[in-house]
Motif scaffolding. Structure first.
Motif, PDB file in Angstrom:
ATOM      1  N   SER A  11       0.825  -1.205   0.000  1.00 28.20           N
ATOM      2  CA  SER A  11       0.000   0.000   0.000  1.00 28.20           C
ATOM      3  C   SER A  11       0.863   1.260   0.000  1.00 28.20           C
ATOM      4  CB  SER A  11      -0.919  -0.008   1.226  1.00 28.20           C
ATOM      5  OG  SER A  11      -1.579   1.215   1.376  1.00 28.20           O
ATOM      6  N   GLY A  15       1.199   3.730  -3.136  1.00 30.75           N
ATOM      7  CA  GLY A  15       0.777   5.097  -2.860  1.00 30.75           C
ATOM      8  C   GLY A  15       1.812   6.112  -3.315  1.00 30.75           C
ATOM      9  N   GLY A  29      -6.357  11.957  -8.519  1.00 30.55           N
ATOM     10  CA  GLY A  29      -6.048  10.788  -7.716  1.00 30.55           C
ATOM     11  C   GLY A  29      -5.046  11.049  -6.615  1.00 30.55           C
ATOM     12  N   LEU A  32      -6.346   9.785  -3.240  1.00 30.12           N
ATOM     13  CA  LEU A  32      -6.298   8.330  -3.092  1.00 30.12           C
ATOM     14  C   LEU A  32      -4.879   7.846  -2.820  1.00 30.12           C
ATOM     15  CD1 LEU A  32      -8.718   7.175  -5.928  1.00 30.12           C
ATOM     16  CD2 LEU A  32      -9.110   7.086  -3.469  1.00 30.12           C
ATOM     17  N   TRP A  35      -4.060   8.724   0.730  1.00 35.41           N
ATOM     18  CA  TRP A  35      -4.826   7.857   1.617  1.00 35.41           C
ATOM     19  C   TRP A  35      -4.185   6.470   1.706  1.00 35.41           C
ATOM     20  CZ3 TRP A  35      -7.585   8.754   5.499  1.00 35.41           C
ATOM     21  CH2 TRP A  35      -8.508   7.844   6.002  1.00 35.41           C
ATOM     22  N   ALA A  36      -3.686   5.956   0.608  1.00 27.64           N
ATOM     23  CA  ALA A  36      -3.007   4.654   0.612  1.00 27.64           C
ATOM     24  C   ALA A  36      -1.745   4.708   1.466  1.00 27.64           C
ATOM     25  CB  ALA A  36      -2.662   4.230  -0.813  1.00 27.64           C
TER      26      ALA A  36
END
Length: 67
Positions: A11, A15, A29, A32, A35-36
């Motif tokens: 992750s 990310g 993105g 996202l 967040w990862a």
């Protein structure tokens, strides 16, 4: 437990790759990707805390058998 850390590392790596791609291309993105990264680090921290608690509990009570 090893799988847990493995997914967390994947992750974080993906990310950072996603964040780099967003910066280069200007695509959407960014949230996202961030967040990862955050979830990856948080899950590693939680895993470390749980591991410490389990080891401490086993060390404090040697009559517990771990199967």
């Amino acid at each position: 437990m090893i799988v847990f850390f493995g997914f967390s590392l994947v992750s974080i790596i993906l990310g950072f790759i996603g964040l780099s791609q967003v910066k280069k291309t200007g695509e959407r993105g960014r949230g996202l990707a961030l967040w990862a990264i955050v979830l990856g680090f948080v899950s590693i921290i939680i895993g470390i805390i749980v591991s410490i608690i389990v080891v401490t509990a086993i060390a404090a009570n040697p009559n517990i058998s771990v199967s």
